[in-house]
Design a protein around this motif. Structure first.
Motif, PDB file in Angstrom:
ATOM      1  N   MET A   1      13.793  19.787  -5.771  1.00 13.87           N
ATOM      2  CA  MET A   1      14.943  18.737  -5.577  1.00 13.87           C
ATOM      3  C   MET A   1      14.485  17.323  -6.061  1.00 13.87           C
ATOM      4  O   MET A   1      15.400  16.586  -6.073  1.00 13.87           O
ATOM      5  CB  MET A   1      15.796  19.146  -4.612  1.00 13.87           C
ATOM      6  CG  MET A   1      16.091  20.174  -3.898  1.00 13.87           C
ATOM      7  SD  MET A   1      16.989  21.243  -5.261  1.00 13.87           S
ATOM      8  CE  MET A   1      18.740  20.718  -4.925  1.00 13.87           C
ATOM      9  N   MET A   2      13.180  16.931  -5.922  1.00  9.90           N
ATOM     10  CA  MET A   2      12.662  15.614  -6.171  1.00  9.90           C
ATOM     11  C   MET A   2      11.864  15.425  -7.714  1.00  9.90           C
ATOM     12  O   MET A   2      11.350  16.435  -8.132  1.00  9.90           O
ATOM     13  CB  MET A   2      11.818  15.541  -5.218  1.00  9.90           C
ATOM     14  CG  MET A   2      12.369  15.618  -3.737  1.00  9.90           C
ATOM     15  SD  MET A   2      11.452  15.627  -2.397  1.00  9.90           S
ATOM     16  CE  MET A   2      12.441  16.700  -1.200  1.00  9.90           C
ATOM     17  N   ASP A   3      11.705  14.213  -8.054  1.00  6.44           N
ATOM     18  CA  ASP A   3      10.918  13.927  -9.195  1.00  6.44           C
ATOM     19  C   ASP A   3       9.975  12.929  -8.812  1.00  6.44           C
ATOM     20  O   ASP A   3       9.059  12.783  -9.594  1.00  6.44           O
ATOM     21  CB  ASP A   3      11.804  13.332 -10.214  1.00  6.44           C
ATOM     22  CG  ASP A   3      12.892  14.107 -10.800  1.00  6.44           C
ATOM     23  OD1 ASP A   3      12.641  15.369 -11.039  1.00  6.44           O
ATOM     24  OD2 ASP A   3      13.996  13.612 -11.049  1.00  6.44           O
ATOM     25  N   ARG A   4       9.943  12.575  -7.604  1.00  9.07           N
ATOM     26  CA  ARG A   4       9.228  11.383  -7.136  1.00  9.07           C
ATOM     27  C   ARG A   4       9.053  11.174  -5.734  1.00  9.07           C
ATOM     28  O   ARG A   4      10.243  11.231  -5.062  1.00  9.07           O
ATOM     29  CB  ARG A   4       9.230  10.037  -7.912  1.00  9.07           C
ATOM     30  CG  ARG A   4       8.065   9.017  -7.970  1.00  9.07           C
ATOM     31  CD  ARG A   4       7.992   7.905  -8.628  1.00  9.07           C
ATOM     32  NE  ARG A   4       9.115   6.822  -8.249  1.00  9.07           N
ATOM     33  CZ  ARG A   4      10.386   6.671  -8.515  1.00  9.07           C
ATOM     34  NH1 ARG A   4      10.949   7.542  -9.779  1.00  9.07           N
ATOM     35  NH2 ARG A   4      11.276   5.803  -8.051  1.00  9.07           N
TER      36      ARG A   4
ATOM     37  N   THR B   1       0.933  -1.117   0.056  1.00  2.01           N
ATOM     38  CA  THR B   1       0.255   0.023  -0.026  1.00  2.01           C
ATOM     39  C   THR B   1       1.089   1.230  -0.036  1.00  2.01           C
ATOM     40  O   THR B   1       1.663   1.433   1.005  1.00  2.01           O
ATOM     41  CB  THR B   1      -0.958  -0.076   1.079  1.00  2.01           C
ATOM     42  OG1 THR B   1      -1.808  -1.031   1.367  1.00  2.01           O
ATOM     43  CG2 THR B   1      -1.974   1.197   1.267  1.00  2.01           C
ATOM     44  N   ARG B   2       0.692   2.011  -1.094  1.00  3.34           N
ATOM     45  CA  ARG B   2       1.640   3.266  -1.149  1.00  3.34           C
ATOM     46  C   ARG B   2       0.804   4.211  -2.158  1.00  3.34           C
ATOM     47  O   ARG B   2       0.140   4.083  -2.866  1.00  3.34           O
ATOM     48  CB  ARG B   2       2.889   2.940  -1.607  1.00  3.34           C
ATOM     49  CG  ARG B   2       3.185   2.296  -2.954  1.00  3.34           C
ATOM     50  CD  ARG B   2       4.542   2.027  -3.755  1.00  3.34           C
ATOM     51  NE  ARG B   2       4.546   1.828  -4.851  1.00  3.34           N
ATOM     52  CZ  ARG B   2       5.826   1.646  -5.889  1.00  3.34           C
ATOM     53  NH1 ARG B   2       6.732   1.905  -4.977  1.00  3.34           N
ATOM     54  NH2 ARG B   2       5.459   1.171  -6.764  1.00  3.34           N
ATOM     55  N   THR B   3       1.500   5.462  -1.795  1.00  3.02           N
ATOM     56  CA  THR B   3       0.856   6.750  -2.490  1.00  3.02           C
ATOM     57  C   THR B   3       2.135   7.201  -3.388  1.00  3.02           C
ATOM     58  O   THR B   3       3.241   7.249  -2.716  1.00  3.02           O
ATOM     59  CB  THR B   3       0.329   7.694  -1.590  1.00  3.02           C
ATOM     60  OG1 THR B   3      -0.674   7.177  -0.872  1.00  3.02           O
ATOM     61  CG2 THR B   3      -0.064   9.035  -2.374  1.00  3.02           C
ATOM     62  N   VAL B   4       1.971   7.590  -4.451  1.00  3.37           N
ATOM     63  CA  VAL B   4       3.120   8.166  -5.401  1.00  3.37           C
ATOM     64  C   VAL B   4       2.530   9.600  -5.722  1.00  3.37           C
ATOM     65  O   VAL B   4       1.781   9.699  -6.251  1.00  3.37           O
ATOM     66  CB  VAL B   4       3.424   7.288  -6.578  1.00  3.37           C
ATOM     67  CG1 VAL B   4       4.339   7.830  -7.454  1.00  3.37           C
ATOM     68  CG2 VAL B   4       3.971   5.934  -6.081  1.00  3.37           C
ATOM     69  N   ILE B   5       3.468  10.229  -5.303  1.00  3.05           N
ATOM     70  CA  ILE B   5       3.334  11.970  -5.898  1.00  3.05           C
ATOM     71  C   ILE B   5       4.370  12.019  -6.933  1.00  3.05           C
ATOM     72  O   ILE B   5       5.299  11.992  -6.824  1.00  3.05           O
ATOM     73  CB  ILE B   5       3.629  12.919  -4.590  1.00  3.05           C
ATOM     74  CG1 ILE B   5       2.756  12.705  -3.277  1.00  3.05           C
ATOM     75  CG2 ILE B   5       3.421  14.393  -5.137  1.00  3.05           C
ATOM     76  CD1 ILE B   5       3.250  13.486  -2.366  1.00  3.05           C
ATOM     77  N   ASP B   6       3.736  12.162  -7.990  1.00  2.40           N
ATOM     78  CA  ASP B   6       4.482  12.096  -9.158  1.00  2.40           C
ATOM     79  C   ASP B   6       4.996  13.499  -9.722  1.00  2.40           C
ATOM     80  O   ASP B   6       4.904  14.587  -9.048  1.00  2.40           O
ATOM     81  CB  ASP B   6       3.531  11.563 -10.491  1.00  2.40           C
ATOM     82  CG  ASP B   6       2.442  12.378 -10.875  1.00  2.40           C
ATOM     83  OD1 ASP B   6       2.477  13.410 -10.401  1.00  2.40           O
ATOM     84  OD2 ASP B   6       1.871  12.045 -11.783  1.00  2.40           O
ATOM     85  N   SER B   7       6.049  13.485 -10.814  1.00  5.16           N
ATOM     86  CA  SER B   7       6.615  14.765 -11.212  1.00  5.16           C
ATOM     87  C   SER B   7       5.553  15.781 -11.596  1.00  5.16           C
ATOM     88  O   SER B   7       5.967  17.043 -11.812  1.00  5.16           O
ATOM     89  CB  SER B   7       7.574  14.340 -12.333  1.00  5.16           C
ATOM     90  OG  SER B   7       7.036  13.757 -13.346  1.00  5.16           O
ATOM     91  N   ALA B   8       4.413  15.331 -12.110  1.00  2.00           N
ATOM     92  CA  ALA B   8       3.546  16.245 -12.610  1.00  2.00           C
ATOM     93  C   ALA B   8       3.064  17.278 -11.589  1.00  2.00           C
ATOM     94  O   ALA B   8       2.929  18.602 -11.715  1.00  2.00           O
ATOM     95  CB  ALA B   8       2.458  15.664 -13.551  1.00  2.00           C
ATOM     96  N   THR B   9       2.805  16.652 -10.512  1.00  2.00           N
ATOM     97  CA  THR B   9       2.153  17.338  -9.088  1.00  2.00           C
ATOM     98  C   THR B   9       3.339  18.048  -8.730  1.00  2.00           C
ATOM     99  O   THR B   9       3.197  19.288  -8.051  1.00  2.00           O
ATOM    100  CB  THR B   9       1.780  16.214  -8.327  1.00  2.00           C
ATOM    101  OG1 THR B   9       0.545  15.496  -8.840  1.00  2.00           O
ATOM    102  CG2 THR B   9       1.261  16.734  -6.743  1.00  2.00           C
ATOM    103  N   ILE B  10       4.551  17.569  -8.501  1.00  2.00           N
ATOM    104  CA  ILE B  10       5.815  18.332  -8.007  1.00  2.00           C
ATOM    105  C   ILE B  10       6.046  19.330  -8.788  1.00  2.00           C
ATOM    106  O   ILE B  10       6.156  20.568  -8.238  1.00  2.00           O
ATOM    107  CB  ILE B  10       7.032  17.207  -8.239  1.00  2.00           C
ATOM    108  CG1 ILE B  10       6.871  16.327  -6.987  1.00  2.00           C
ATOM    109  CG2 ILE B  10       8.294  17.945  -7.893  1.00  2.00           C
ATOM    110  CD1 ILE B  10       7.823  15.146  -6.970  1.00  2.00           C
ATOM    111  N   SER B  11       5.955  19.603 -10.062  1.00  2.00           N
ATOM    112  CA  SER B  11       6.071  20.710 -10.867  1.00  2.00           C
ATOM    113  C   SER B  11       5.125  21.538 -10.812  1.00  2.00           C
ATOM    114  O   SER B  11       5.477  22.984 -10.588  1.00  2.00           O
ATOM    115  CB  SER B  11       5.912  20.203 -12.348  1.00  2.00           C
ATOM    116  OG  SER B  11       6.153  21.244 -13.218  1.00  2.00           O
ATOM    117  N   GLN B  12       3.697  21.309 -10.275  1.00  2.00           N
ATOM    118  CA  GLN B  12       2.602  22.507 -10.031  1.00  2.00           C
ATOM    119  C   GLN B  12       3.314  23.062  -8.806  1.00  2.00           C
ATOM    120  O   GLN B  12       2.891  24.136  -8.321  1.00  2.00           O
ATOM    121  CB  GLN B  12       1.477  21.839  -9.939  1.00  2.00           C
ATOM    122  CG  GLN B  12       0.932  21.147 -11.345  1.00  2.00           C
ATOM    123  CD  GLN B  12      -0.282  20.426 -11.105  1.00  2.00           C
ATOM    124  OE1 GLN B  12      -0.802  20.295 -10.215  1.00  2.00           O
ATOM    125  NE2 GLN B  12      -0.725  19.851 -12.500  1.00  2.00           N
ATOM    126  N   SER B  13       3.986  22.190  -7.867  1.00  2.00           N
ATOM    127  CA  SER B  13       4.190  22.764  -6.733  1.00  2.00           C
ATOM    128  C   SER B  13       5.674  22.988  -6.312  1.00  2.00           C
ATOM    129  O   SER B  13       6.213  22.931  -5.202  1.00  2.00           O
ATOM    130  CB  SER B  13       3.837  21.869  -5.421  1.00  2.00           C
ATOM    131  OG  SER B  13       2.459  21.333  -5.642  1.00  2.00           O
TER     132      SER B  13
END
Length: 641
Positions: free
Chosen positions: A116-119, A40-52
C-alpha cells in the motif's frame, strides 16, 4: 485488554536501497533541496517496495535497516525499537497524517502491508523533530503518492507459501496530464500451523503451532489532481481489517485457551498545495480511526470461561499547515502548525471496566535551512500545547560539512518531548493523570562516502554514532494497591553506531552483481534504580539486542536474478537484571534464498519468484516462549499489464 502491541543518508541524499537491475542512466542537474539538508534519514524507494510487495512493513524494516522489530511470531504483533527506545518513541505518519494509536502511543507494523506504499522515509534520532515531537528514537513517514505513468496500469500478484499461506494483491491505475488515480487491494490468509521445537515443556519435543490463523484484507485509493500549474490536491483513503487468533506461549500446558484480536482501521488524508515562485503552502486534513476487539477465554473443568472481552476505539482528527518560503538562493524558512484532536473509549465487558477520554493538541515549529558549498544546516524550534500544559521549547540543530562531492560529515543535537499515551493517563486501574512528558536529549555524528555518479563500480558507505538520554521514562510496575500503575521512574542512556554499505558492479544493463547490508550496535541501559533491591542499573533494557546485522548478495544475469540474504540477531535479556542463565534469548542467524525469472507473456511482464526462508532450518525465538517457523517456502507470480 491485550496491549497492542543507521542506515543514514548523506545529508540530503535519499539512500535508495539498490535494485538488482541497472536502469538506463538519466542525469538531472538541479539545486540540492534545502529542506533535507543535514537531516539524517533513510528512504526505502518504490523499487525496493516492489521487490517486497507481499511483505509487511515490519519485515521490510527488519531486513533493510539496522532497526529492531520485536515480533511475537507469524501473524502476531510486531513493534519497533529505534535505538533502544520504546515502541511509543517512534512516531509514524501516513501521507502527512499521524497514525499511532493514541491509546497506547504505538503502532503494530505487522498490520501495514508494504504493497500500500510507494515510499518510506525513516528519520533517525533528532532529525525526526522537524516532522513533529515525540519521536525520541526516530520517526517514519509513509507515502502512497507515485504518479501513474500510463492511461491504464494493472498489477496482479499471487503468492502461495508454507503453512497454508495465500497472498493476493491487485493494483489498478489511471492517469492523464491532470490526474492520477490508483486503487490497491490486498488479501492474506494463513493457518501458520508450522512445526517448532518446544524446549519450554518436558520432555522437549517438536509440535505444531495451534490457534495462529490470520486473515487480512484492505483497499486504498490515491487520487492526485492538478488544478493549474501552481495548485494541486491529493486525496488518499485506506481501509484495513484483520482477524487473527493468538497462539499460547510455548510453556502453556492448560486445558486450552481461545485468544483472538480483530482490528478495523480507516484513515484518510486530504491535502491542497499552492506553489509560487518563492512561497509554497500546504494544508492537510486527515482522520485515523482504529477499532480493536480482543477476547481471551480459558477452557476449565466448568467449561469455557471468558476472562476478557474488550472493545476499544479511537478517532484522531489531524490538521496541519506548512509554509515554505525561499528567503534567498541559500536560505529557506519553513513554518508548520498542527491542531489535532483524539477521542478514545475502551471497555472490558466482563468486568465493566474502561474509560473515555479526549485530548486536543496544538503545535508550531519553525525551521531555517541554509545551503553553502561547504557548510549546510538547519535550526529548528518547536513548541506544543496539550491538556492545559505548554511544552518546554524543543530545539534541534544540524550541520553538515561537505568535504567534496563524495564525502561529508553530519552533526545533529536535539531536545525532544513525548507526551504520555491516554492509557498511561486514564487506564482503569493504574492510569496516572500526574505523569510528566518523557524528555530526551540526543546527538548524532555521521560519516558518509559514496562513489562518483555513472561509475561502473558503485559504492555507498555511511556510519552514524549516536547517544541519547531519556528522563521520566514511563514504566508500568506493581503498586501498593496490587495492580500495575504507570509512573515516571526510569532514566535510560542509549548509545551506539549504525552502519550501512552498498557495493555494486554492473558491466551493462543486463548483468550486475551487488552486496549491501547494515549493522547496528545499541547499548541501551537503565540509569536509575527503582528501589534498594533494584539490580538493573547499568544493565541492557529487556528485548534490546546489542548487535543486529544483515547482508544481501545478489547477481543478475539477463532475465534471471538470485539473492542470498543473512540476518543476524544478537542475544537479548528478558529481565531487567540481565540474569544470564534462565532469562536470556540466544543469538541466531537466519539465511534465505530467492530466485527470480522475468519473462514476457503476450507483451506483458511476468515475474516468477521462488524463495526459501530459514534455509538451514534454525530453531529460534524472537520473544521468550513465542514459537517461530523453521524452513519454509513461497512461490510468487507478478503480472504487470
Amino acid at each position: 485488554m491485550m496491549v497492542l502491541l543507521s542506515v543514514q543518508s548523506i545529508y540530503s541524499m535519499e539512500e535508495q536501497i539498490d535494485t538488482l537491475k541497472q536502469l538506463n542512466s538519466v542525469v538531472i542537474t538541479a539545486k540540492k533541496p534545502q529542506l533535507t539538508t543535514a537531516i539524517t534519514r533513510t528512504v526505502i524507494d518504490s523499487a525496493t517496495i516492489s521487490q517486497s510487495a507481499t511483505s509487511s512493513l515490519a519485515e521490510v524494516i527488519a531486513t533493510k535497516t539496522p532497526l529492531y522489530i520485536k515480533t511475537y511470531g507469524l501473524g502476531s504483533i510486531a513493534t519497533i525499537s529505534f535505538r533502544g527506545t520504546a515502541a511509543s518513541h517512534t512516531k509514524v505518519k501516513w501521507n502527512g497524517v499521524k497514525i499511532n494509536n493514541p491509546m497506547i502511543g504505538q503502532i503494530d507494523f505487522s498490520q501495514l502491508p508494504i504493497w500500500m506504499m510507494d515510499r518510506v522515509e525513516i528519520y533517525h534520532g533528532g532529525s525526526s523533530l522537524v516532522e513533529g515531537s515525540g519521536s525520541l528514537g526516530g520517526g517514519i513517514n509513509l507515502y502512497s503518492d507515485n504518479w501513474v505513468k500510463k492511461p491504464l496500469e494493472i498489477s496482479l500478484i499471487q503468492r502461495v507459501a508454507s503453512f497454508k499461506t495465500l497472498n493476493s494483491a491487485l493494483g489498478i491505475g489511471s492517469a492523464s496530464k491532470k490526474h492520477s488515480l490508483q486503487i490497491r487491494y490486498y488479501y492474506l490468509t494463513a493457518d501458520n500451523n508450522f512445526k517448532f521445537y518446544n524446549n519450554a515443556v518436558l520432555p522437549h519435543r517438536y509440535q505444531k503451532q495451534k490457534n495462529a490463523e490470520i486473515t487480512k484484507r484492505g483497499v486504498s485509493t490515491d487520487f492526485r489532481y492538478i488544478i493549474d500549474n501552481r495548485t494541486k490536491i491529493n486525496f488518499h483513503t485506506w481501509y484495513h481489517k484483520s482477524d487473527r487468533n493468538l497462539p499460547t506461549i510455548m510453556s502453556y500446558e492448560g486445558k486450552g485457551r481461545n485468544e483472538k484480536q480483530n482490528d478495523y482501521d480507516f484513515k484518510y488524508s486530504l491535502s491542497a498545495e499552492k506553489i509560487g515562485s518563492r512561497l509554497k503552502q500546504k494544508f492537510t486534513n486527515g482522520l485515523n480511526y482504529i477499532s480493536i476487539d480482543y477476547l481471551l477465554a480459558n477452557h476449565t473443568d466448568l467449561g469455557l470461561i471468558t476472562n476478557i472481552d474488550s472493545r476499544s476505539s479511537s478517532y484522531s482528527y489531524i490538521n496541519t499547515y506548512q509554509l515554505n518560503y525561499h528567503l534567498s538562493q541559500n536560505l529557506e524558512l519553513k513554518i508548520d502548525a498542527n491542531i489535532d484532536y483524539h477521542n478514545v473509549k475502551t471497555l472490558n465487558r466482563i468486568t465493566n471496566e474502561g474509560y473515555r477520554a479526549n485530548r486536543g493538541e496544538f503545535g508550531v515549529g519553525a525551521t531555517l535551512f541554509w545551503n553553502r558549498d561547504i557548510f549546510d544546516g538547519y535550526i529548528h524550534l518547536r513548541e506544543e500545547y496539550a491538556q492545559s500544559n505548554l511544552s518546554p521549547l524543543m530545539p534541534s540543530i544540524g550541520v553538515v560539512v561537505n568535504l567534496d562531492n563524495t564525502k561529508n560529515i553530519n552533526f545533529n543535537i536535539t531536545k525532544n518531548y513525548n507526551r504520555p499515551s491516554l492509557n498511561d493517563l486514564y487506564w482503569l486501574p493504574g492510569g496516572n493523570s500526574d505523569l510528566k512528558p518523557e524528555e530526551g536529549i540526543s546527538s548524532d555524528i555521521s560519516f558518509n562516502i559514496k562513489s562518483k555518479e555513472r561509475s561502473i563500480i558503485l559504492y555507498n558507505i555511511s556510519s552514524n554514532i549516536f547517544i541519547s538520554k531519556i528522563k521520566n521514562w514511563i514504566l508500568w510496575r506493581p503498586s501498593e494497591f496490587r495492580y500495575w500503575r504507570a509512573e515516571n521512574i526510569r532514566e535510560v542512556l542509549s548509545k551506539g553506531i549504525e552502519i550501512n554499505y552498498m557495493l555494486k558492479y554492473a558491466s551493462d544493463s543486463e548483468r550486475s552483481i551487488y552486496i549491501h547490508g547494515n549493522y547496528g550496535y545499541t547499548s541501551s541501559t537503565n540509569q536509575k534504580a527503582l528501589n534498594d533491591k533494584d539490580k538493573s542499573v547499568g544493565k541492557q533494557l529487556i528485548y534490546t539486542p546489542k548487535h543486529k546485522a544483515s547482508i544481501s548478495m545478489g547477481v543478475n544475469m539477463y532475465s534471471y536474478t538470485a539473492k542470498w540474504s543473512t540476518n543476524y540477531m544478537g542475544q537479548r535479556f528478558t529481565t531487567s537484571e540481565n540474569e544470564s542463565t534462565r532469562h536470556k534469548l540466544m543469538a541466531y542467524t537466519i539465511h534465505s534464498l530467492e530466485i527470480q525469472k522475468d519473462q514476457s507473456v503476450l507483451n506483458k511482464k511476468l515475474n516468477i519468484i521462488f524463495s526459501i526462508d530459514n534455509i538451514l532450518n534454525k530453531d529460534y525465538q524472537s520473544i521468550l516462549w513465542r514459537a517461530m517457523p523453521r524452513r519454509n517456502y513461497s512461490l510468487t507470480l507478478k503480472l504487470t499489464i
